[in-house]
Design a protein around this motif. Structure first.
Motif, mmCIF file in Angstrom:
data_model
loop_
_atom_site.group_PDB
_atom_site.id
_atom_site.type_symbol
_atom_site.label_atom_id
_atom_site.label_comp_id
_atom_site.label_asym_id
_atom_site.label_seq_id
_atom_site.Cartn_x
_atom_site.Cartn_y
_atom_site.Cartn_z
ATOM 1 N N GLU A 1 16.075 43.202 25.758
ATOM 2 C CA GLU A 1 16.383 43.687 27.104
ATOM 3 C C GLU A 1 17.870 43.977 27.282
ATOM 4 O OE1 GLU A 1 14.994 41.617 30.472
ATOM 5 O OE2 GLU A 1 13.012 41.188 29.641
ATOM 6 N N GLU B 1 9.737 46.045 36.541
ATOM 7 C CA GLU B 1 8.864 45.022 35.954
ATOM 8 C C GLU B 1 8.000 45.618 34.849
ATOM 9 O OE1 GLU B 1 5.788 41.471 37.378
ATOM 10 O OE2 GLU B 1 6.706 42.815 38.848
ATOM 11 N N ARG C 1 10.234 46.098 31.813
ATOM 12 C CA ARG C 1 10.538 44.800 31.221
ATOM 13 C C ARG C 1 9.343 44.284 30.419
ATOM 14 N NH1 ARG C 1 12.434 42.827 35.314
ATOM 15 N NH2 ARG C 1 14.630 43.011 34.792
#
Length: 370
Positions: A167, A179, A182
């Motif tokens: 990340e 989200e 991710r």
């Protein structure tokens, strides 16, 4: 029969008698664990019958230890231990855990759970005793199991960490992540981490890429994939219905709960099930762990023990509800692992269980959107 099994059968009966002695100690723990709630006034039939089977198993190991029973009676010990596991597990789902305090430590041990674990261990010891496995062979199997359990634990811990590390450069390049983004990065990290650990282990043990059973699916393999998908859902339904009949509903996987809170995650989780979760979990648990166990276990023994490890590593993912729901969910995971391991054992092609596993997970996730 592998070389280890041949060596084991060549050992003396005096040495294998020691295995029965170890089983005697383990069976004593199983018996004591179920005797505690009986002593405390619990009269549930699962506990009472579990105690009865535990005492019977104890008697079998004692008879084998002192050469009062023939070796074939060890199978009765394995069967009795299986009933101890089933009945102790059922008692746990009914909220019966027993309890014994450790003096001076202020710790209370759930004795029924101890019986559950001891019963499972006793099954393996009884089967080893039946197969004339000496103490050295039992120790070898224990060491291999512990090493592969550590491997699975390392993969479970390290793989998500790699996703988190990935990340950092992504955020530096594109800024903040949604989200969904991710989750996608995390899945890629899990794939990289799992593959790296599996490959490193294989090469570190003196093997090469030929160890990986990757073949283009034949028509026979395609049939196994179709049948395996159907069977894995039938096993899921059968175990779920069994527990539901007792008023017990399984816990939901943490990833399933995340998708229910944010259905947009399904755009990542459904394809990731087929492209990442299925292939890389099967790489680790079937092609590496189960296959590595063939060196010291029989194929069926390797299937069973690797399925126990697969189930144990999923405990955290299903620890989203009470112990009753957790046990029900882990029973389903164990059943699914038996299907996947059996298909791998029969086909010797990692692609087959990988696709079955991936399709199963994808359907479970997709059903959330329906």
């Amino acid at each position: 029969m592998n070389e280890t099994a041949r060596e084991d059968r060549a050992r003396s009966s005096d040495e294998t008698g020691a295995v029965a002695g170890i089983g005697l100690v383990v069976a004593a723990f199983a018996t004591t664990g179920l005797a505690v709630p009986v002593r405390d006034g619990v009269d549930h039939l699962a506990v009472l019958f579990g105690l009865l089977f535990a005492v019977g198993t104890l008697a079998v190991f004692a008879g084998r230890r002192y050469d009062l029973l023939e070796r074939r009676y060890s199978l009765a010990g394995a069967l009795g231990s299986l009933f101890v596991v089933l009945l102790a597990g059922y008692a746990l789902t009914q909220g019966i855990s027993g309890g014994a305090d450790i003096p001076g430590l202020g710790v209370r041990i759930p004795t029924v759970f101890v019986s559950f674990l001891a019963g499972g261990t006793a099954i393996g010891i009884a089967l080893a005793e039946y197969g004339s496995v000496p103490t050295s062979g039992l120790l070898q199997r224990t060491v291999v199991t512990a090493r592969l359990a550590a491997l699975a634990l390392v993969a479970w811990i390290v793989s998500p960490l790699i996703g988190l590390l990935l990340e950092i450069p992504v955020v530096l390049v594109v800024g903040g992540l949604s989200e969904i983004q991710r989750q996608a990065v995390m899945q890629i990290g899990v794939a990289i981490g799992t593959a790296a650990i599996a490959v490193a282990y294989v090469y570190n043990t003196g093997r090469d890429r030929s160890y990986f059973d990757l073949e283009k699916p034949s028509l026979r393999a395609v049939a196994w994939i179709a049948g395996g998908v159907a069977l894995i859902f039938l096993v899921n339904i059968a175990i779920s219905v069994l527990f539901s009949s007792g008023g017990i509903e399984g816990a939901e996987h943490s990833a399933t709960q995340a998708a229910q809170r944010n259905p947009e995650l399904l755009y990542v989780m459904v394809p990731a099930s087929i492209l990442i979760t299925g292939p890389f979990e099967e790489l680790m648990y079937r092609n590496v762990i189960q296959k590595s166990m063939y060196d010291v276990f029989s194929p069926v023994g390797a299937l069973l023990v690797s399925s126990v490890l697969f189930t144990a590593i999923h405990t955290a993912a299903y620890a989203t509800a009470g112990p009753e729901a957790l046990i029900a969910s882990l029973a389903i995971v164990f059943g699914l692992s038996l299907v996947l391991g059996t298909v791998y054992l029969v086909t010797n092609n990692l692609v087959v269980p990988a696709l079955i596993h991936g399709i199963y997970n994808a359907v479970i996730f997709a059903s959330i959107a329906l």
